[in-house]
Motif scaffolding. Structure first.
Motif, PDB file in Angstrom:
ATOM      1  N   SER A  99       9.134   5.593   3.630  1.00 53.36           N
ATOM      2  CA  SER A  99       7.719   5.938   3.789  1.00 53.36           C
ATOM      3  C   SER A  99       7.068   6.251   2.449  1.00 53.36           C
ATOM      4  O   SER A  99       5.920   5.874   2.194  1.00 53.36           O
ATOM      5  N   ALA A 100       7.799   6.955   1.584  1.00 59.37           N
ATOM      6  CA  ALA A 100       7.254   7.275   0.265  1.00 59.37           C
ATOM      7  C   ALA A 100       7.054   6.001  -0.559  1.00 59.37           C
ATOM      8  O   ALA A 100       6.034   5.844  -1.253  1.00 59.37           O
ATOM      9  N   ILE A 101       8.035   5.095  -0.486  1.00 59.17           N
ATOM     10  CA  ILE A 101       7.913   3.822  -1.200  1.00 59.17           C
ATOM     11  C   ILE A 101       6.733   3.018  -0.657  1.00 59.17           C
ATOM     12  O   ILE A 101       5.967   2.421  -1.419  1.00 59.17           O
ATOM     13  N   ALA A 102       6.588   3.019   0.673  1.00 57.05           N
ATOM     14  CA  ALA A 102       5.465   2.292   1.279  1.00 57.05           C
ATOM     15  C   ALA A 102       4.125   2.848   0.802  1.00 57.05           C
ATOM     16  O   ALA A 102       3.177   2.092   0.564  1.00 57.05           O
ATOM     17  N   ASN A 158      -1.937  -0.596   4.807  1.00 56.60           N
ATOM     18  CA  ASN A 158      -3.249  -1.159   4.481  1.00 56.60           C
ATOM     19  C   ASN A 158      -3.958  -1.744   5.697  1.00 56.60           C
ATOM     20  O   ASN A 158      -4.686  -2.746   5.607  1.00 56.60           O
ATOM     21  N   LYS A 159      -3.760  -1.092   6.832  1.00 63.18           N
ATOM     22  CA  LYS A 159      -4.408  -1.543   8.069  1.00 63.18           C
ATOM     23  C   LYS A 159      -5.920  -1.462   7.968  1.00 63.18           C
ATOM     24  O   LYS A 159      -6.644  -2.316   8.510  1.00 63.18           O
ATOM     25  N   ASN A 160      -6.403  -0.434   7.265  1.00 63.95           N
ATOM     26  CA  ASN A 160      -7.851  -0.242   7.177  1.00 63.95           C
ATOM     27  C   ASN A 160      -8.544  -1.332   6.368  1.00 63.95           C
ATOM     28  O   ASN A 160      -9.764  -1.496   6.436  1.00 63.95           O
ATOM     29  N   THR A 161      -7.791  -2.128   5.589  1.00 63.06           N
ATOM     30  CA  THR A 161      -8.387  -3.237   4.835  1.00 63.06           C
ATOM     31  C   THR A 161      -8.059  -4.595   5.458  1.00 63.06           C
ATOM     32  O   THR A 161      -8.379  -5.640   4.880  1.00 63.06           O
ATOM     33  N   GLY A 189       1.577   0.550  -1.231  1.00 65.56           N
ATOM     34  CA  GLY A 189       0.252   0.335  -0.662  1.00 65.56           C
ATOM     35  C   GLY A 189      -0.844   0.326  -1.706  1.00 65.56           C
ATOM     36  O   GLY A 189      -1.924  -0.245  -1.486  1.00 65.56           O
ATOM     37  N   GLN A 190      -0.568   0.927  -2.865  1.00 65.59           N
ATOM     38  CA  GLN A 190      -1.576   0.983  -3.932  1.00 65.59           C
ATOM     39  C   GLN A 190      -1.704  -0.349  -4.676  1.00 65.59           C
ATOM     40  O   GLN A 190      -2.674  -0.548  -5.419  1.00 65.59           O
ATOM     41  N   ILE A 191      -0.718  -1.242  -4.510  1.00 65.83           N
ATOM     42  CA  ILE A 191      -0.774  -2.522  -5.237  1.00 65.83           C
ATOM     43  C   ILE A 191      -1.096  -3.676  -4.291  1.00 65.83           C
ATOM     44  O   ILE A 191      -0.740  -4.824  -4.554  1.00 65.83           O
ATOM     45  N   ASN A 192      -1.741  -3.371  -3.190  1.00 64.92           N
ATOM     46  CA  ASN A 192      -2.121  -4.412  -2.238  1.00 64.92           C
ATOM     47  C   ASN A 192      -2.947  -5.493  -2.932  1.00 64.92           C
ATOM     48  O   ASN A 192      -3.917  -5.192  -3.635  1.00 64.92           O
ATOM     49  N   GLY A 193      -2.530  -6.737  -2.776  1.00 65.32           N
ATOM     50  CA  GLY A 193      -3.244  -7.862  -3.378  1.00 65.32           C
ATOM     51  C   GLY A 193      -2.700  -8.292  -4.718  1.00 65.32           C
ATOM     52  O   GLY A 193      -3.104  -9.347  -5.237  1.00 65.32           O
ATOM     53  N   ALA A 194      -1.791  -7.522  -5.307  1.00 64.43           N
ATOM     54  CA  ALA A 194      -1.224  -7.895  -6.599  1.00 64.43           C
ATOM     55  C   ALA A 194      -0.453  -9.205  -6.473  1.00 64.43           C
ATOM     56  O   ALA A 194       0.331  -9.393  -5.543  1.00 64.43           O
ATOM     57  N   GLY A 195      -0.703 -10.125  -7.408  1.00 69.04           N
ATOM     58  CA  GLY A 195      -0.037 -11.424  -7.365  1.00 69.04           C
ATOM     59  C   GLY A 195      -0.439 -12.257  -6.166  1.00 69.04           C
ATOM     60  O   GLY A 195       0.278 -13.206  -5.805  1.00 69.04           O
ATOM     61  N   GLN A 228      -0.054  -9.506  -0.001  1.00 70.66           N
ATOM     62  CA  GLN A 228      -0.347  -8.244   0.670  1.00 70.66           C
ATOM     63  C   GLN A 228       0.755  -7.226   0.356  1.00 70.66           C
ATOM     64  O   GLN A 228       1.892  -7.595   0.058  1.00 70.66           O
ATOM     65  N   ALA A 229       0.416  -5.949   0.451  1.00 72.54           N
ATOM     66  CA  ALA A 229       1.366  -4.895   0.097  1.00 72.54           C
ATOM     67  C   ALA A 229       2.613  -4.943   0.973  1.00 72.54           C
ATOM     68  O   ALA A 229       3.719  -4.646   0.503  1.00 72.54           O
ATOM     69  N   TRP A 230       2.489  -5.315   2.253  1.00 71.83           N
ATOM     70  CA  TRP A 230       3.666  -5.338   3.113  1.00 71.83           C
ATOM     71  C   TRP A 230       4.661  -6.398   2.661  1.00 71.83           C
ATOM     72  O   TRP A 230       5.874  -6.226   2.843  1.00 71.83           O
ATOM     73  N   ARG A 231       4.167  -7.484   2.025  1.00 78.01           N
ATOM     74  CA  ARG A 231       5.090  -8.485   1.494  1.00 78.01           C
ATOM     75  C   ARG A 231       5.835  -7.927   0.273  1.00 78.01           C
ATOM     76  O   ARG A 231       7.049  -8.144   0.127  1.00 78.01           O
ATOM     77  N   TRP A 232       5.115  -7.207  -0.583  1.00 84.85           N
ATOM     78  CA  TRP A 232       5.775  -6.535  -1.700  1.00 84.85           C
ATOM     79  C   TRP A 232       6.788  -5.512  -1.196  1.00 84.85           C
ATOM     80  O   TRP A 232       7.846  -5.314  -1.818  1.00 84.85           O
ATOM     81  N   LEU A 233       6.475  -4.867  -0.079  1.00 89.86           N
ATOM     82  CA  LEU A 233       7.391  -3.883   0.497  1.00 89.86           C
ATOM     83  C   LEU A 233       8.724  -4.529   0.848  1.00 89.86           C
ATOM     84  O   LEU A 233       9.798  -3.977   0.556  1.00 89.86           O
ATOM     85  N   MET A 234       8.688  -5.698   1.465  1.00 90.33           N
ATOM     86  CA  MET A 234       9.915  -6.399   1.828  1.00 90.33           C
ATOM     87  C   MET A 234      10.709  -6.819   0.585  1.00 90.33           C
ATOM     88  O   MET A 234      11.941  -6.689   0.547  1.00 90.33           O
ATOM     89  N   ILE A 235      10.020  -7.297  -0.423  1.00 90.88           N
ATOM     90  CA  ILE A 235      10.696  -7.748  -1.641  1.00 90.88           C
ATOM     91  C   ILE A 235      11.334  -6.577  -2.380  1.00 90.88           C
ATOM     92  O   ILE A 235      12.511  -6.617  -2.761  1.00 90.88           O
TER      93      ILE A 235
END
Length: 484
Positions: A202-205, A80-83, A209-215, A218-225
Protein backbone atom coordinates in the motif's frame (compact mmCIF):
# COMPACT_ATOMS: atom_id res chain seq x y z
CA UNK A 1 6.42 -46.51 8.31
CA UNK A 2 8.48 -47.46 5.28
CA UNK A 3 11.76 -49.45 5.43
CA UNK A 4 13.61 -46.33 4.20
CA UNK A 5 12.42 -44.34 7.20
CA UNK A 6 13.33 -47.17 9.60
CA UNK A 7 16.79 -47.35 8.07
CA UNK A 8 17.16 -43.59 8.44
CA UNK A 9 16.31 -43.78 12.13
CA UNK A 10 18.82 -46.65 12.63
CA UNK A 11 21.52 -44.62 10.87
CA UNK A 12 20.80 -41.62 13.02
CA UNK A 13 21.03 -43.70 16.18
CA UNK A 14 24.51 -44.87 15.15
CA UNK A 15 25.50 -41.30 14.39
CA UNK A 16 24.44 -40.23 17.86
CA UNK A 17 26.71 -42.89 19.37
CA UNK A 18 29.71 -42.04 17.23
CA UNK A 19 29.60 -38.27 17.47
CA UNK A 20 29.67 -36.84 20.97
CA UNK A 21 30.91 -33.33 20.33
CA UNK A 22 27.35 -31.99 20.19
CA UNK A 23 25.62 -34.65 22.29
CA UNK A 24 26.35 -35.21 25.94
CA UNK A 25 25.76 -38.22 28.13
CA UNK A 26 23.81 -37.98 31.35
CA UNK A 27 25.42 -39.29 34.53
CA UNK A 28 22.78 -41.97 34.77
CA UNK A 29 23.07 -42.96 31.11
CA UNK A 30 24.62 -46.29 32.07
CA UNK A 31 21.65 -47.28 34.11
CA UNK A 32 19.36 -49.99 32.72
CA UNK A 33 16.55 -47.46 32.29
CA UNK A 34 18.57 -45.05 30.15
CA UNK A 35 20.68 -46.51 27.39
CA UNK A 36 20.84 -43.47 25.11
CA UNK A 37 22.29 -40.01 24.86
CA UNK A 38 20.66 -36.65 25.53
CA UNK A 39 21.14 -33.69 23.22
CA UNK A 40 23.14 -30.83 24.71
CA UNK A 41 20.55 -28.04 25.11
CA UNK A 42 23.18 -25.30 24.68
CA UNK A 43 24.42 -26.78 21.40
CA UNK A 44 20.83 -27.22 20.26
CA UNK A 45 19.93 -23.60 21.01
CA UNK A 46 22.95 -22.38 19.06
CA UNK A 47 21.99 -24.60 16.15
CA UNK A 48 18.35 -23.47 16.13
CA UNK A 49 19.44 -19.83 16.10
CA UNK A 50 21.68 -20.56 13.13
CA UNK A 51 18.86 -22.32 11.30
CA UNK A 52 16.48 -19.45 12.07
CA UNK A 53 18.87 -16.89 10.63
CA UNK A 54 18.94 -18.80 7.37
CA UNK A 55 15.47 -20.30 7.07
CA UNK A 56 13.28 -17.54 8.46
CA UNK A 57 15.02 -14.63 6.78
CA UNK A 58 14.95 -16.18 3.30
CA UNK A 59 11.47 -17.70 3.61
CA UNK A 60 10.00 -14.42 4.87
CA UNK A 61 11.50 -12.51 1.94
CA UNK A 62 10.02 -15.00 -0.53
CA UNK A 63 6.57 -14.90 1.03
CA UNK A 64 6.60 -11.11 1.33
CA UNK A 65 7.34 -10.75 -2.39
CA UNK A 66 4.71 -13.32 -3.33
CA UNK A 67 2.05 -11.63 -1.21
CA UNK A 68 2.79 -8.25 -2.75
CA UNK A 69 2.70 -9.67 -6.29
CA UNK A 70 -0.57 -11.55 -5.88
CA UNK A 71 -2.47 -8.78 -4.07
CA UNK A 72 -1.25 -5.63 -5.82
CA UNK A 73 -4.30 -5.98 -8.06
CA UNK A 74 -6.34 -4.73 -5.08
CA UNK A 75 -4.33 -1.51 -5.04
CA UNK A 76 -4.43 -1.29 -8.85
CA UNK A 77 -8.22 -1.33 -8.67
CA UNK A 78 -8.40 2.08 -6.98
CA UNK A 79 -5.01 3.62 -7.88
CA UNK A 80 -5.65 7.03 -9.48
CA UNK A 81 -9.35 6.23 -9.76
CA UNK A 82 -10.24 9.89 -9.45
CA UNK A 83 -8.36 10.64 -12.71
CA UNK A 84 -9.81 7.68 -14.61
CA UNK A 85 -6.52 5.77 -14.67
CA UNK A 86 -7.22 2.80 -12.41
CA UNK A 87 -7.16 -0.83 -13.56
CA UNK A 88 -10.90 -1.16 -14.16
CA UNK A 89 -11.29 2.02 -16.18
CA UNK A 90 -8.14 1.47 -18.24
CA UNK A 91 -9.05 -2.10 -19.24
CA UNK A 92 -12.79 -1.30 -19.42
CA UNK A 93 -13.70 -3.96 -16.86
CA UNK A 94 -16.97 -4.39 -15.01
CA UNK A 95 -16.99 -5.32 -11.32
CA UNK A 96 -17.92 -8.91 -12.24
CA UNK A 97 -15.05 -9.16 -14.73
CA UNK A 98 -12.65 -7.91 -12.06
CA UNK A 99 -13.90 -10.59 -9.67
CA UNK A 100 -13.45 -13.27 -12.33
CA UNK A 101 -9.89 -12.02 -12.79
CA UNK A 102 -9.33 -12.59 -9.07
CA UNK A 103 -11.04 -15.97 -9.07
CA UNK A 104 -8.96 -17.54 -11.85
CA UNK A 105 -5.87 -16.99 -9.70
CA UNK A 106 -7.35 -19.23 -7.00
CA UNK A 107 -8.52 -21.85 -9.50
CA UNK A 108 -4.94 -22.19 -10.73
CA UNK A 109 -3.70 -22.11 -7.15
CA UNK A 110 -5.93 -25.07 -6.29
CA UNK A 111 -4.95 -27.11 -9.35
CA UNK A 112 -1.19 -26.75 -8.96
CA UNK A 113 -0.54 -26.81 -5.19
CA UNK A 114 -0.19 -30.57 -4.72
CA UNK A 115 1.83 -31.19 -7.93
CA UNK A 116 4.11 -28.28 -7.09
CA UNK A 117 4.89 -29.68 -3.65
CA UNK A 118 5.69 -33.04 -5.20
CA UNK A 119 8.23 -31.44 -7.55
CA UNK A 120 9.68 -29.43 -4.68
CA UNK A 121 10.51 -32.74 -3.03
CA UNK A 122 11.89 -34.10 -6.30
CA UNK A 123 14.11 -31.17 -7.31
CA UNK A 124 15.05 -29.71 -3.88
CA UNK A 125 13.43 -26.62 -2.30
CA UNK A 126 16.15 -24.12 -3.28
CA UNK A 127 15.91 -25.01 -6.97
CA UNK A 128 12.13 -25.24 -7.13
CA UNK A 129 11.46 -22.01 -5.21
CA UNK A 130 13.97 -20.17 -7.40
CA UNK A 131 12.17 -21.29 -10.54
CA UNK A 132 8.74 -20.39 -9.17
CA UNK A 133 9.95 -16.98 -8.03
CA UNK A 134 11.43 -16.19 -11.43
CA UNK A 135 8.21 -17.18 -13.17
CA UNK A 136 5.75 -15.37 -10.90
CA UNK A 137 7.89 -12.20 -10.82
CA UNK A 138 8.05 -12.17 -14.62
CA UNK A 139 4.30 -12.81 -14.84
CA UNK A 140 3.54 -9.93 -12.44
CA UNK A 141 5.52 -7.61 -14.69
CA UNK A 142 3.71 -9.02 -17.73
CA UNK A 143 0.35 -7.98 -16.25
CA UNK A 144 1.48 -4.39 -16.89
CA UNK A 145 1.22 -5.09 -20.64
CA UNK A 146 -2.37 -6.38 -20.57
CA UNK A 147 -4.86 -4.41 -22.65
CA UNK A 148 -8.14 -6.17 -22.02
CA UNK A 149 -10.12 -8.65 -19.93
CA UNK A 150 -8.71 -11.72 -21.73
CA UNK A 151 -5.15 -10.62 -21.05
CA UNK A 152 -5.89 -10.15 -17.36
CA UNK A 153 -7.48 -13.61 -17.13
CA UNK A 154 -4.50 -15.37 -18.73
CA UNK A 155 -1.84 -13.57 -16.72
CA UNK A 156 -3.66 -13.96 -13.40
CA UNK A 157 -4.20 -17.68 -14.04
CA UNK A 158 -0.50 -18.21 -14.75
CA UNK A 159 0.43 -16.13 -11.70
CA UNK A 160 -1.71 -18.44 -9.56
CA UNK A 161 -0.08 -21.52 -11.10
CA UNK A 162 3.43 -20.24 -10.37
CA UNK A 163 2.67 -19.11 -6.80
CA UNK A 164 0.68 -22.23 -5.92
CA UNK A 165 3.56 -24.26 -4.54
CA UNK A 166 5.13 -21.56 -2.41
CA UNK A 167 3.19 -21.39 0.84
CA UNK A 168 2.50 -25.13 1.29
CA UNK A 169 6.09 -25.74 0.23
CA UNK A 170 7.47 -23.40 2.89
CA UNK A 171 5.36 -25.00 5.63
CA UNK A 172 6.39 -28.44 4.36
CA UNK A 173 10.08 -27.48 4.51
CA UNK A 174 9.71 -26.29 8.11
CA UNK A 175 8.73 -29.83 9.11
CA UNK A 176 12.22 -31.01 8.08
CA UNK A 177 13.96 -28.55 10.39
CA UNK A 178 11.78 -27.91 13.44
CA UNK A 179 9.98 -29.83 16.13
CA UNK A 180 6.17 -29.40 16.30
CA UNK A 181 6.59 -27.27 19.42
CA UNK A 182 8.79 -24.83 17.50
CA UNK A 183 6.69 -24.33 14.38
CA UNK A 184 3.83 -21.97 15.29
CA UNK A 185 6.04 -18.97 16.04
CA UNK A 186 8.13 -19.58 12.93
CA UNK A 187 5.15 -20.06 10.62
CA UNK A 188 3.70 -16.89 12.11
CA UNK A 189 6.96 -15.03 11.52
CA UNK A 190 6.88 -15.99 7.85
CA UNK A 191 3.19 -15.18 7.58
CA UNK A 192 3.94 -11.84 9.18
CA UNK A 193 5.67 -11.21 5.88
CA UNK A 194 2.14 -11.05 4.48
CA UNK A 195 1.24 -8.26 6.90
CA UNK A 196 4.44 -6.45 5.95
CA UNK A 197 3.60 -7.13 2.32
CA UNK A 198 0.21 -5.52 2.81
CA UNK A 199 1.76 -2.50 4.49
CA UNK A 200 4.62 -2.14 1.99
CA UNK A 201 2.36 -2.81 -0.97
CA UNK A 202 0.00 0.00 0.00
CA UNK A 203 2.84 2.39 0.80
CA UNK A 204 4.53 1.60 -2.51
CA UNK A 205 1.23 2.10 -4.33
CA UNK A 206 0.87 5.51 -2.69
CA UNK A 207 4.29 6.54 -3.97
CA UNK A 208 3.82 5.10 -7.44
CA UNK A 209 0.49 6.88 -7.71
CA UNK A 210 2.47 10.12 -7.88
CA UNK A 211 4.10 9.11 -11.19
CA UNK A 212 0.87 8.35 -13.03
CA UNK A 213 1.43 8.90 -16.75
CA UNK A 214 5.23 8.70 -16.62
CA UNK A 215 6.56 7.11 -19.81
CA UNK A 216 3.01 7.02 -21.13
CA UNK A 217 1.98 4.36 -18.60
CA UNK A 218 -0.73 4.47 -15.98
CA UNK A 219 0.50 4.19 -12.39
CA UNK A 220 -1.04 0.72 -11.94
CA UNK A 221 1.15 -0.56 -14.78
CA UNK A 222 4.23 0.87 -13.07
CA UNK A 223 3.00 -0.81 -9.89
CA UNK A 224 3.10 -4.23 -11.55
CA UNK A 225 6.56 -3.63 -13.02
CA UNK A 226 8.13 -2.21 -9.87
CA UNK A 227 6.63 -4.80 -7.52
CA UNK A 228 7.34 -7.74 -9.81
CA UNK A 229 10.99 -6.87 -10.43
CA UNK A 230 12.30 -7.68 -6.90
CA UNK A 231 11.01 -11.26 -7.20
CA UNK A 232 13.07 -11.75 -10.35
CA UNK A 233 16.16 -10.05 -8.93
CA UNK A 234 16.05 -12.13 -5.73
CA UNK A 235 16.24 -15.49 -7.56
CA UNK A 236 20.04 -15.94 -7.06
CA UNK A 237 19.63 -15.26 -3.34
CA UNK A 238 17.01 -18.01 -3.05
CA UNK A 239 18.98 -20.48 -5.16
CA UNK A 240 22.16 -20.19 -3.11
CA UNK A 241 20.82 -19.49 0.38
CA UNK A 242 17.50 -21.30 0.84
CA UNK A 243 18.11 -24.36 3.10
CA UNK A 244 17.21 -27.77 1.66
CA UNK A 245 17.46 -30.68 4.12
CA UNK A 246 19.40 -30.99 7.40
CA UNK A 247 21.16 -34.14 6.23
CA UNK A 248 22.80 -32.53 3.21
CA UNK A 249 23.28 -28.74 3.57
CA UNK A 250 26.86 -27.48 3.34
CA UNK A 251 26.51 -24.40 5.54
CA UNK A 252 26.31 -26.62 8.62
CA UNK A 253 29.30 -28.53 9.92
CA UNK A 254 29.22 -32.33 10.07
CA UNK A 255 28.50 -32.20 13.79
CA UNK A 256 25.73 -29.64 13.28
CA UNK A 257 24.11 -31.73 10.56
CA UNK A 258 24.10 -34.74 12.85
CA UNK A 259 22.63 -32.71 15.70
CA UNK A 260 20.00 -31.18 13.37
CA UNK A 261 18.94 -34.67 12.31
CA UNK A 262 19.12 -36.20 15.78
CA UNK A 263 17.05 -33.55 17.52
CA UNK A 264 14.02 -34.04 15.23
CA UNK A 265 14.28 -37.83 14.87
CA UNK A 266 10.84 -39.35 15.41
CA UNK A 267 9.00 -36.00 15.65
CA UNK A 268 9.54 -34.39 12.24
CA UNK A 269 9.72 -35.18 8.53
CA UNK A 270 12.69 -36.74 6.75
CA UNK A 271 14.15 -35.17 3.63
CA UNK A 272 14.84 -38.52 1.98
CA UNK A 273 11.62 -40.34 2.93
CA UNK A 274 9.35 -41.51 0.10
CA UNK A 275 5.61 -41.04 -0.29
CA UNK A 276 3.81 -44.39 0.10
CA UNK A 277 0.28 -45.19 -1.03
CA UNK A 278 -0.58 -46.69 2.35
CA UNK A 279 0.28 -43.44 4.12
CA UNK A 280 -1.47 -41.45 1.39
CA UNK A 281 -4.67 -43.46 1.97
CA UNK A 282 -4.33 -42.89 5.70
CA UNK A 283 -4.06 -39.13 5.13
CA UNK A 284 -7.11 -39.11 2.85
CA UNK A 285 -9.38 -41.28 5.00
CA UNK A 286 -8.73 -39.88 8.49
CA UNK A 287 -11.80 -37.75 9.15
CA UNK A 288 -10.16 -35.56 11.80
CA UNK A 289 -7.89 -34.14 9.07
CA UNK A 290 -10.98 -32.79 7.31
CA UNK A 291 -11.88 -30.82 10.43
CA UNK A 292 -8.49 -29.15 10.10
CA UNK A 293 -9.28 -28.48 6.44
CA UNK A 294 -12.60 -26.90 7.45
CA UNK A 295 -10.80 -24.59 9.89
CA UNK A 296 -8.45 -23.47 7.14
CA UNK A 297 -11.39 -22.79 4.81
CA UNK A 298 -12.93 -20.55 7.48
CA UNK A 299 -9.66 -18.69 7.93
CA UNK A 300 -9.25 -18.28 4.17
CA UNK A 301 -12.56 -16.43 3.73
CA UNK A 302 -11.40 -13.55 5.92
CA UNK A 303 -7.80 -13.73 4.71
CA UNK A 304 -8.65 -13.35 1.03
CA UNK A 305 -11.41 -10.78 1.48
CA UNK A 306 -9.21 -8.56 3.66
CA UNK A 307 -6.09 -8.99 1.51
CA UNK A 308 -7.81 -8.09 -1.75
CA UNK A 309 -10.40 -5.59 -0.58
CA UNK A 310 -8.67 -3.68 2.24
CA UNK A 311 -8.03 -0.66 -0.03
CA UNK A 312 -11.67 -0.71 -1.13
CA UNK A 313 -12.90 -1.02 2.47
CA UNK A 314 -10.64 1.85 3.57
CA UNK A 315 -11.87 3.95 0.67
CA UNK A 316 -15.40 3.31 1.88
CA UNK A 317 -14.44 4.70 5.29
CA UNK A 318 -14.08 8.18 3.86
CA UNK A 319 -10.52 8.15 2.50
CA UNK A 320 -10.30 9.10 -1.13
CA UNK A 321 -7.70 8.81 -3.87
CA UNK A 322 -4.14 8.05 -2.79
CA UNK A 323 -5.08 8.52 0.88
CA UNK A 324 -6.97 5.22 0.69
CA UNK A 325 -3.66 3.53 -0.17
CA UNK A 326 -1.80 5.18 2.70
CA UNK A 327 -4.42 4.40 5.36
CA UNK A 328 -4.27 0.70 4.48
CA UNK A 329 -0.80 0.56 6.06
CA UNK A 330 -1.64 0.83 9.84
CA UNK A 331 -3.94 -2.24 10.01
CA UNK A 332 -1.18 -4.41 8.54
CA UNK A 333 1.51 -2.86 10.75
CA UNK A 334 -0.54 -3.61 13.89
CA UNK A 335 -1.27 -7.12 12.60
CA UNK A 336 2.47 -7.81 12.35
CA UNK A 337 2.86 -7.41 16.12
CA UNK A 338 -0.32 -9.29 17.02
CA UNK A 339 0.46 -12.26 14.73
CA UNK A 340 3.88 -12.79 16.31
CA UNK A 341 2.54 -12.37 19.85
CA UNK A 342 -0.29 -14.89 19.45
CA UNK A 343 2.01 -17.49 17.88
CA UNK A 344 4.62 -17.03 20.61
CA UNK A 345 2.01 -17.61 23.31
CA UNK A 346 0.63 -20.63 21.46
CA UNK A 347 4.06 -22.27 21.34
CA UNK A 348 5.07 -21.30 24.86
CA UNK A 349 1.97 -22.73 26.53
CA UNK A 350 1.35 -25.56 24.03
CA UNK A 351 -2.08 -24.01 23.48
CA UNK A 352 -2.43 -23.84 19.71
CA UNK A 353 -6.10 -24.84 19.71
CA UNK A 354 -6.99 -22.11 22.20
CA UNK A 355 -4.95 -19.55 20.22
CA UNK A 356 -6.86 -20.48 17.06
CA UNK A 357 -10.24 -20.49 18.83
CA UNK A 358 -9.59 -17.14 20.54
CA UNK A 359 -8.45 -15.51 17.29
CA UNK A 360 -11.56 -16.76 15.49
CA UNK A 361 -13.80 -15.36 18.25
CA UNK A 362 -12.15 -11.93 18.47
CA UNK A 363 -12.12 -11.60 14.69
CA UNK A 364 -15.77 -12.66 14.45
CA UNK A 365 -16.87 -10.18 17.10
CA UNK A 366 -15.04 -7.31 15.37
CA UNK A 367 -16.64 -8.16 12.02
CA UNK A 368 -20.11 -8.40 13.59
CA UNK A 369 -19.76 -4.98 15.22
CA UNK A 370 -18.54 -3.46 11.95
CA UNK A 371 -21.61 -4.82 10.20
CA UNK A 372 -23.93 -3.33 12.83
CA UNK A 373 -22.34 0.13 13.04
CA UNK A 374 -23.75 3.20 11.37
CA UNK A 375 -22.34 3.77 7.85
CA UNK A 376 -20.91 7.10 9.02
CA UNK A 377 -19.07 5.72 12.09
CA UNK A 378 -15.78 5.93 10.22
CA UNK A 379 -13.42 6.10 13.21
CA UNK A 380 -14.94 3.08 14.94
CA UNK A 381 -15.00 1.11 11.70
CA UNK A 382 -11.34 1.85 11.03
CA UNK A 383 -10.31 0.80 14.56
CA UNK A 384 -12.27 -2.44 14.24
CA UNK A 385 -10.73 -3.09 10.83
CA UNK A 386 -7.33 -3.08 12.55
CA UNK A 387 -8.63 -5.70 15.00
CA UNK A 388 -10.11 -7.83 12.21
CA UNK A 389 -6.93 -7.81 10.14
CA UNK A 390 -4.75 -8.61 13.16
CA UNK A 391 -6.68 -11.62 14.44
CA UNK A 392 -7.64 -12.96 11.01
CA UNK A 393 -3.94 -13.26 10.20
CA UNK A 394 -3.19 -14.62 13.71
CA UNK A 395 -5.16 -17.81 13.05
CA UNK A 396 -2.73 -19.18 10.49
CA UNK A 397 0.45 -19.82 12.47
CA UNK A 398 -1.00 -21.82 15.38
CA UNK A 399 -3.46 -23.66 13.10
CA UNK A 400 -0.80 -24.82 10.64
CA UNK A 401 1.53 -25.80 13.47
CA UNK A 402 -1.29 -27.75 15.11
CA UNK A 403 -2.17 -29.50 11.87
CA UNK A 404 1.38 -30.37 10.79
CA UNK A 405 2.23 -31.55 14.31
CA UNK A 406 -0.56 -34.10 14.12
CA UNK A 407 0.57 -35.60 10.82
CA UNK A 408 2.27 -38.80 11.90
CA UNK A 409 4.90 -39.29 9.17
CA UNK A 410 6.65 -37.71 6.21
CA UNK A 411 4.32 -39.24 3.63
CA UNK A 412 1.23 -37.78 5.31
CA UNK A 413 3.01 -34.43 5.56
CA UNK A 414 3.99 -34.48 1.87
CA UNK A 415 0.35 -34.93 0.84
CA UNK A 416 -1.47 -33.38 3.78
CA UNK A 417 -0.01 -29.86 3.80
CA UNK A 418 -0.52 -28.98 0.11
CA UNK A 419 -3.95 -30.63 0.15
CA UNK A 420 -4.78 -28.60 3.26
CA UNK A 421 -3.93 -25.32 1.57
CA UNK A 422 -5.52 -26.41 -1.71
CA UNK A 423 -8.92 -27.22 -0.20
CA UNK A 424 -8.90 -23.88 1.58
CA UNK A 425 -8.95 -22.14 -1.79
CA UNK A 426 -12.73 -22.58 -1.75
CA UNK A 427 -12.77 -20.21 1.22
CA UNK A 428 -10.65 -17.70 -0.66
CA UNK A 429 -13.05 -17.79 -3.61
CA UNK A 430 -15.97 -17.12 -1.25
CA UNK A 431 -14.05 -14.16 0.13
CA UNK A 432 -13.88 -12.61 -3.34
CA UNK A 433 -17.63 -12.11 -3.61
CA UNK A 434 -18.74 -10.87 -0.19
CA UNK A 435 -17.57 -7.24 -0.35
CA UNK A 436 -19.85 -5.58 -2.87
CA UNK A 437 -18.96 -2.12 -4.12
CA UNK A 438 -22.63 -1.06 -4.16
CA UNK A 439 -22.80 -1.66 -0.37
CA UNK A 440 -20.03 0.84 0.44
CA UNK A 441 -19.30 2.16 3.03
CA UNK A 442 -21.05 -0.25 5.45
CA UNK A 443 -20.42 -3.52 3.51
CA UNK A 444 -22.93 -5.50 5.61
CA UNK A 445 -22.76 -8.63 3.45
CA UNK A 446 -18.99 -8.80 3.73
CA UNK A 447 -18.76 -8.09 7.45
CA UNK A 448 -21.62 -10.35 8.56
CA UNK A 449 -20.47 -13.20 6.31
CA UNK A 450 -16.99 -12.99 7.76
CA UNK A 451 -18.43 -12.87 11.29
CA UNK A 452 -20.52 -16.00 10.71
CA UNK A 453 -17.57 -17.88 9.21
CA UNK A 454 -15.26 -16.84 12.07
CA UNK A 455 -17.75 -18.05 14.70
CA UNK A 456 -18.10 -21.33 12.81
CA UNK A 457 -14.33 -21.68 12.87
CA UNK A 458 -14.27 -21.15 16.64
CA UNK A 459 -16.89 -23.87 17.18
CA UNK A 460 -15.04 -26.33 14.92
CA UNK A 461 -11.78 -25.62 16.73
CA UNK A 462 -13.38 -26.43 20.08
CA UNK A 463 -14.79 -29.68 18.68
CA UNK A 464 -11.47 -30.72 17.15
CA UNK A 465 -9.61 -30.05 20.38
CA UNK A 466 -12.13 -32.23 22.23
CA UNK A 467 -11.48 -35.01 19.69
CA UNK A 468 -7.75 -34.90 20.39
CA UNK A 469 -8.26 -34.79 24.15
CA UNK A 470 -10.41 -37.92 23.88
CA UNK A 471 -7.86 -39.68 21.67
CA UNK A 472 -5.08 -38.85 24.13
CA UNK A 473 -7.09 -40.54 26.85
CA UNK A 474 -7.07 -43.78 24.83
CA UNK A 475 -3.40 -43.91 23.84
CA UNK A 476 -1.47 -47.15 24.21
CA UNK A 477 1.74 -47.20 26.23
CA UNK A 478 4.56 -45.49 24.34
CA UNK A 479 2.29 -43.98 21.69
CA UNK A 480 3.01 -40.25 21.13
CA UNK A 481 0.25 -37.88 22.28
CA UNK A 482 -1.77 -35.77 19.88
CA UNK A 483 -0.87 -32.10 19.89
CA UNK A 484 -3.27 -29.61 21.40
Amino acid sequence: MSHDVEAAFDARESIEKEKQESIIQLEDAKSPDNAGFVIDPHAERRLVRKIDMRMLSVATIIYLFSFIDRNNVGNARILNKNTGDDLLQTLHLSDNQYLIGLMVFFIAYTLFEVPSTYYLKKFRPSRWFSLLMLLWGAMTMTIAATQNFAGLIVTRFLLGAFEAGLFPGIVYCLTFWYKPSERAARIAFILAGATLGGAFGSAIAFGIGQINGAGGLQAWRWLMIIEGAPSVLAVPLIYFFYPDYPESVRWLSQEERELAAARIAGVASLGHAKLTWADARAALTDWRIYLHHALWVCYSVAFSSISLFAPTIVQGLGFEGLSAQLFTVPPYAIAFVVVLSVARLADRFEARAWAVCGSFLICGISFAIQGALSPTAFTARYALLCVSVSFAFSIAGPQLSWFSGNLRNTSQTTLGIPLHVSIATFGQIIGLFIYKSNESPSFPTGHFTNAAVMFTGAILTFILRAVYVRRNGRLARGEPPWKL
